[in-house]
Structures are given as C-alpha cells and as structure tokens.
Design an enzyme around this catalytic site. Sequence first.
Site, PDB file in Angstrom:
ATOM      1  N   ARG A 182       1.051  -1.341   0.021  1.00 57.27           N
ATOM      2  CA  ARG A 182      -0.084   0.073  -0.176  1.00 57.27           C
ATOM      3  C   ARG A 182       0.890   1.285  -0.214  1.00 57.27           C
ATOM      4  NH1 ARG A 182      -3.876  -1.307   5.032  1.00 57.27           N
ATOM      5  NH2 ARG A 182      -2.031  -2.298   5.715  1.00 57.27           N
ATOM      6  N   TYR A 218      -1.445   4.878  10.439  1.00 50.98           N
ATOM      7  CA  TYR A 218      -2.028   3.909  11.490  1.00 50.98           C
ATOM      8  C   TYR A 218      -0.666   3.797  12.357  1.00 50.98           C
ATOM      9  CZ  TYR A 218      -6.023   2.106   8.949  1.00 50.98           C
ATOM     10  OH  TYR A 218      -7.028   2.030   8.167  1.00 50.98           O
ATOM     11  N   ASP A 256      -3.658  -6.680  15.492  1.00 49.22           N
ATOM     12  CA  ASP A 256      -2.942  -5.191  15.442  1.00 49.22           C
ATOM     13  C   ASP A 256      -3.016  -4.306  16.726  1.00 49.22           C
ATOM     14  OD1 ASP A 256      -5.398  -4.795  15.013  1.00 49.22           O
ATOM     15  OD2 ASP A 256      -5.244  -3.255  13.424  1.00 49.22           O
ATOM     16  N   HIS A 270      -1.341   2.020  16.264  1.00 45.58           N
ATOM     17  CA  HIS A 270      -1.468   0.806  17.243  1.00 45.58           C
ATOM     18  C   HIS A 270      -0.353   0.885  18.261  1.00 45.58           C
ATOM     19  CE1 HIS A 270      -4.395  -0.670  14.132  1.00 45.58           C
ATOM     20  NE2 HIS A 270      -3.370  -0.600  13.136  1.00 45.58           N
ATOM     21  N   LYS A 316       1.098   2.085   7.390  1.00 48.03           N
ATOM     22  CA  LYS A 316       1.544   1.230   8.512  1.00 48.03           C
ATOM     23  C   LYS A 316       2.229   2.307   9.448  1.00 48.03           C
ATOM     24  CE  LYS A 316       0.384  -1.909   9.388  1.00 48.03           C
ATOM     25  NZ  LYS A 316      -1.018  -2.280  10.038  1.00 48.03           N
ATOM     26  N   GLU A 345      -6.413   4.969  13.202  1.00 49.94           N
ATOM     27  CA  GLU A 345      -7.168   4.069  14.038  1.00 49.94           C
ATOM     28  C   GLU A 345      -8.020   4.700  15.068  1.00 49.94           C
ATOM     29  OE1 GLU A 345      -4.043   3.731  13.972  1.00 49.94           O
ATOM     30  OE2 GLU A 345      -3.383   3.249  16.066  1.00 49.94           O
TER      31      GLU A 345
HETATM   32  N1  LIG Z   1      -5.203  -7.515  10.956  1.00 51.58           N
HETATM   33  C1  LIG Z   1      -5.403  -6.270  10.162  1.00 51.58           C
HETATM   34  O1  LIG Z   1      -4.915  -6.190   9.176  1.00 51.58           O
HETATM   35  C2  LIG Z   1      -6.674  -5.378  10.437  1.00 51.58           C
HETATM   36  C3  LIG Z   1      -7.027  -5.397  11.871  1.00 51.58           C
HETATM   37  N2  LIG Z   1      -7.839  -4.625  12.191  1.00 51.58           N
HETATM   38  C4  LIG Z   1      -8.501  -4.638  13.662  1.00 51.58           C
HETATM   39  O2  LIG Z   1      -9.789  -5.332  13.642  1.00 51.58           O
HETATM   40  C5  LIG Z   1     -10.147  -5.200  14.965  1.00 51.58           C
HETATM   41  C6  LIG Z   1     -11.747  -4.977  14.729  1.00 51.58           C
HETATM   42  O3  LIG Z   1     -12.038  -3.640  14.103  1.00 51.58           O
HETATM   43  P1  LIG Z   1     -13.501  -3.121  13.896  1.00 51.58           P
HETATM   44  O4  LIG Z   1     -14.330  -4.004  13.478  1.00 51.58           O
HETATM   45  O5  LIG Z   1     -13.492  -1.752  12.811  1.00 51.58           O
HETATM   46  O6  LIG Z   1     -13.992  -2.425  15.062  1.00 51.58           O
HETATM   47  P2  LIG Z   1     -15.373  -1.954  15.620  1.00 51.58           P
HETATM   48  O7  LIG Z   1     -15.154  -1.176  16.847  1.00 51.58           O
HETATM   49  O8  LIG Z   1     -16.242  -1.806  14.336  1.00 51.58           O
HETATM   50  O9  LIG Z   1     -16.013  -3.460  16.234  1.00 51.58           O
HETATM   51  C7  LIG Z   1     -15.683  -3.974  17.495  1.00 51.58           C
HETATM   52  C8  LIG Z   1     -16.776  -4.642  18.274  1.00 51.58           C
HETATM   53  O10 LIG Z   1     -15.999  -5.575  19.349  1.00 51.58           O
HETATM   54  C9  LIG Z   1     -17.017  -5.503  20.186  1.00 51.58           C
HETATM   55  N3  LIG Z   1     -16.531  -6.022  21.259  1.00 51.58           N
HETATM   56  C10 LIG Z   1     -15.795  -5.031  22.113  1.00 51.58           C
HETATM   57  N4  LIG Z   1     -15.508  -6.129  23.384  1.00 51.58           N
HETATM   58  C11 LIG Z   1     -16.072  -7.374  22.946  1.00 51.58           C
HETATM   59  C12 LIG Z   1     -16.092  -8.565  23.697  1.00 51.58           C
HETATM   60  N5  LIG Z   1     -15.386  -8.478  24.583  1.00 51.58           N
HETATM   61  N6  LIG Z   1     -16.855  -9.466  23.548  1.00 51.58           N
HETATM   62  C13 LIG Z   1     -17.524  -9.354  22.261  1.00 51.58           C
HETATM   63  N7  LIG Z   1     -17.436  -8.236  21.429  1.00 51.58           N
HETATM   64  C14 LIG Z   1     -16.743  -7.282  21.874  1.00 51.58           C
HETATM   65  C15 LIG Z   1     -17.822  -4.173  20.069  1.00 51.58           C
HETATM   66  O11 LIG Z   1     -18.873  -4.021  20.776  1.00 51.58           O
HETATM   67  C16 LIG Z   1     -17.707  -3.780  18.556  1.00 51.58           C
HETATM   68  O12 LIG Z   1     -18.841  -4.230  18.073  1.00 51.58           O
HETATM   69  C17 LIG Z   1      -9.413  -3.868  15.517  1.00 51.58           C
HETATM   70  O13 LIG Z   1      -8.479  -4.241  16.669  1.00 51.58           O
HETATM   71  C18 LIG Z   1      -8.788  -3.384  14.138  1.00 51.58           C
HETATM   72  O14 LIG Z   1      -7.579  -2.536  14.540  1.00 51.58           O
HETATM   73  C19 LIG Z   1      -8.591  -3.786  11.075  1.00 51.58           C
HETATM   74  C20 LIG Z   1      -8.139  -3.794   9.820  1.00 51.58           C
HETATM   75  C21 LIG Z   1      -6.995  -4.544   9.506  1.00 51.58           C
HETATM   76  C1  LIG Z   2      -5.791  -1.205  10.160  1.00 49.53           C
HETATM   77  C2  LIG Z   2      -4.342  -1.565   9.750  1.00 49.53           C
HETATM   78  O1  LIG Z   2      -3.412  -1.734  10.977  1.00 49.53           O
HETATM   79  C3  LIG Z   2      -3.990  -2.098   8.480  1.00 49.53           C
HETATM   80  O2  LIG Z   2      -4.737  -1.876   7.524  1.00 49.53           O
HETATM   81  O3  LIG Z   2      -2.860  -2.401   8.164  1.00 49.53           O
END
Ligand SMILES: NC(=O)C1=CN([C@@H]2O[C@H](COP(=O)(O)OP(=O)(O)OC[C@H]3O[C@@H](n4cnc5c(N)ncnc54)[C@H](O)[C@@H]3O)[C@@H](O)[C@H]2O)C=CC1
Ligand SMILES: CC(=O)C(=O)O
Length: 376
Positions: free
Chosen positions: A15, A94, A270, A96, A75, A118
């Site tokens: 990216r 980002y 992340d 994190h 990143k 984020e």
């Molecule tokens: N690995 C990667 O490449 C990427 C990772 N991410 C990560 O994915 C994760 C989720 O992001 P989003 O969906 O955008 O967040 P979001 O805020 O839209 O959704 C998170 C959900 O988790 C729920 N939640 C919180 N604590 C909980 C628990 N104990 N039990 C059940 N549900 C719970 C919340 O109520 C919320 O609905 C973040 O850590 C984000 O940084 C996002 C994009 C890329």
């Molecule tokens: C959200 C994030 O860390 C990514 O898109 O790589």
Amino acid sequence: MLIGVPKEIKNHEYRVGLTPAAVKEFTMHGHDVLIEDNAGLAIGFDNDQYISAGASIVDSAEEIFARAEMIVKVKEPQPDECKMLREGQTLYTYLHLAPDPKQTELLVASGATCIAYETVTDSRNGLPLLAPMSEVAGRMSVQAGAHYLEKAHGGSGTLLGGVPGVAPGKVLVIGGGVVGTNAAKMAIGMGADVTILDRSLPRLRELDDIFANQIKTVYSTIDAIDYYSSKADLVIGAVLVPGAAAPKLLTREHIANMKEGSVVVDVAIDQGGCFATSKATTHQDPVYVVDGVVHYCVANMPGGVARTSTMALNNATLPFGLALANKGPMQAMLDDPHLLNGLNVHKGKVTYKAVVDALGEQLGLEYMDAKAAIQM
Ligand SMILES: NC(=O)C1=CN([C@@H]2O[C@H](COP(=O)(O)OP(=O)(O)OC[C@H]3O[C@@H](n4cnc5c(N)ncnc54)[C@H](O)[C@@H]3O)[C@@H](O)[C@H]2O)C=CC1
Ligand SMILES: CC(=O)C(=O)O
Ligand SMILES: [Mg+2]
C-alpha cells in the site's frame, strides 16, 4: 505545506500513503508533495502518474523525512523511520501503540506530532479511518479461513459452504463491528453456518436487522465463547476497545478444546490479538499451529490486496489530510474534535488515554490531554 510519502517497508506491504488522485487534490490546494521513487509501482501507480498529479519524485526515504512537514504513510513507522522523525513534523498513519512499547518509546523520543488513523472518530461513534481497512480485513478473513481449512494447507478438510447432503462449516465471529459484519457477509455468501458474538446488545439488534435469519446473534459471555468455539470450524477475532490492547477472549484451553484442523483468524492482532495463543505473523509466513488449530494472525491483512486497500484508505484519509495541510495541523485539530481524537503523541507527550493505560507503568509515561498538549 510540504507533504512526503515514503515507500512502505513492512513485510509484503505494497500500500502507499497517497494515490495519484489524492496527490492531485493536495497539489490543486497549493501544497507540494514528495513521493519516494516507485512508492506505488507494485500496485500500478508509477512515477509518471504521480508527476502528472503534480508530485516530485525523490530518491530516498531519508530525503523525504528530512524535508517534509507532514509524512503520510499507511503502516506504523518501523524503527528506522521513527528515528528520522523530528519535533515540528506531523506523522499521519496507523500507529496501534497500545501493544507496541518499542514504537511508543521511539515516537515519544522523536518529539513529532503523531496522528493515528485508527483513533480518529466521527459523529456516529465510528472510526472512519479504520473502517475501510476493517471492511477489507473482514472480507479477507473468511477467504483466508476457507483456504487454511483445506487439507493441503493444514486444515480439517472442511468446505465452508458444504454441499447438498453435507452440512456447511460453522463460522464463529467474535465482535460484530465493521470487521465482524464484513466477515459475516462473506461467510453467508459462501453458505456457511454463521454465529456472531458481541457484548453490545444494540449492535446485536442492528446485526439482526441487517442479516435476519441468515445468522445467529449471541451475547458474548464466557459460556457462549466456551460453547461456540468448541463447535466452530473457523473462528474470527474481530473485537476492539478503541486504542486499547485487545481483550484475550479465547484462552489456551479454548484452543485445546477446538476440533483438530479448525482455523482461527485473529484480525484484532494489530491491537495485540484477542486469542491467548496469537502472535503476529506476516503475509510471507502467515500461519502456525497450536494444539492442532491453524492460527492466521497477519497484522496488515489489507496489504495483501494493496491496490483495493490503498484506494479505499485514501477515500477516508483525504478529507482529514487536506484539513491538516490547509489549516496547519494544530488549527485543524483545534477545529475538529474528531481529528483531535487521532492525536496519540505530541512533543514527547502521550495524548491518548488507552495507550497510557496499557504502557504508562512500563515506560513511565504520563497522560496529557490532547488539546492541552497542542496548546503548550
Ligand atoms: N489485522 C489487520 O490487518 C486489521 C485489523 N483490524 C483490527 O480489527 C479489529 C476490529 O476492528 P473493527 O471491526 O473496525 O472495530 P469495531 O469497533 O467496528 O468493532 C469492534 C466490536 O467488538 C465488540 N467488542 C468489544 N469487546 C468485546 C467483547 N469482549 N466481546 C465481544 N465483542 C466485543 C464491540 O462491541 C464492537 O461491536 C481492530 O483491532 C482493528 O484494528 C482492522 C483492519 C485490519
Ligand atoms: C488497520 C491496519 O493496521 C492496517 O490496515 O494495516
Ligand atoms: Mg484440540
């Protein structure tokens, strides 16, 4: 303002901080943009397209960091990049930080103004600069899960959609936000049996309205996690407490109780990951096995579909980026509390509470209110 875009250097990260279309917006507003040589070439944005949009091409990241007033990246800065940041310079990317003491220390030491995509907010309690990448990662998570469920890739040999006469695979999505919703869309599309856990009842109601009887929604308790994880073929970790380290919702025992050859995809990696057995992996070496369960924990999943992701990310980052350039970072943040929420570090102070909660004791950090910090 002089804006600089270095080439991303994280493993298999193709990216780029600005597309040529975004560069054109900045240059039409009277700003100058420096792009590192071939920063976008791998995803079809060559130097000529950037030059046509009004940018200048620069040979090295060193020159970009030395000259630019604002660095736009994707990143979190790697250690060599952190060391090139300086006071008076703005970093827009980002970060994190909560699970990353090393980066936090380096950014504090740099004195730079560091805005994390984020943690920027919007008026509907959303995270508008995280959302596009969460859409991508949520959709990819099911794709990755289906791939690793194949026998040759270490899985149990389960087809998520099943076939006539054979029941579909079971997908458990923990966290029904943006990642979880997009994972559910893909899993439903494949014909899987989908359950979503969340601890927000209003969110579970919305999901029920969106998907009706195509999914089961279940309130996220320890009992529910015990039960549904033991039955699942694929578990997707999609929880978030904004800016904070992810809660560990699947324990080592849960993993041991899962079926041999099932797959877990920890998208929340992340923010440190929401499974006790998760450790960050890369696109080059994405999986490992614990107790017979395949773990996929790539921390930059959208980097795998870098062209789609770059365009989606720029759609969201552009308006805030233009505000930062047009007004100057301090005025832009004073004018917009949602952008101010993105400020994590400024002149050696940590201005995001959840980061101090996670790392304050370990690093000896004190929290400073973001508005107070930019007015000091
Ligand atoms: N690995 C990667 O490449 C990427 C990772 N991410 C990560 O994915 C994760 C989720 O992001 P989003 O969906 O955008 O967040 P979001 O805020 O839209 O959704 C998170 C959900 O988790 C729920 N939640 C919180 N604590 C909980 C628990 N104990 N039990 C059940 N549900 C719970 C919340 O109520 C919320 O609905 C973040 O850590 C984000 O940084 C996002 C994009 C890329
Ligand atoms: C959200 C994030 O860390 C990514 O898109 O790589
Ligand atoms: Mg087992």
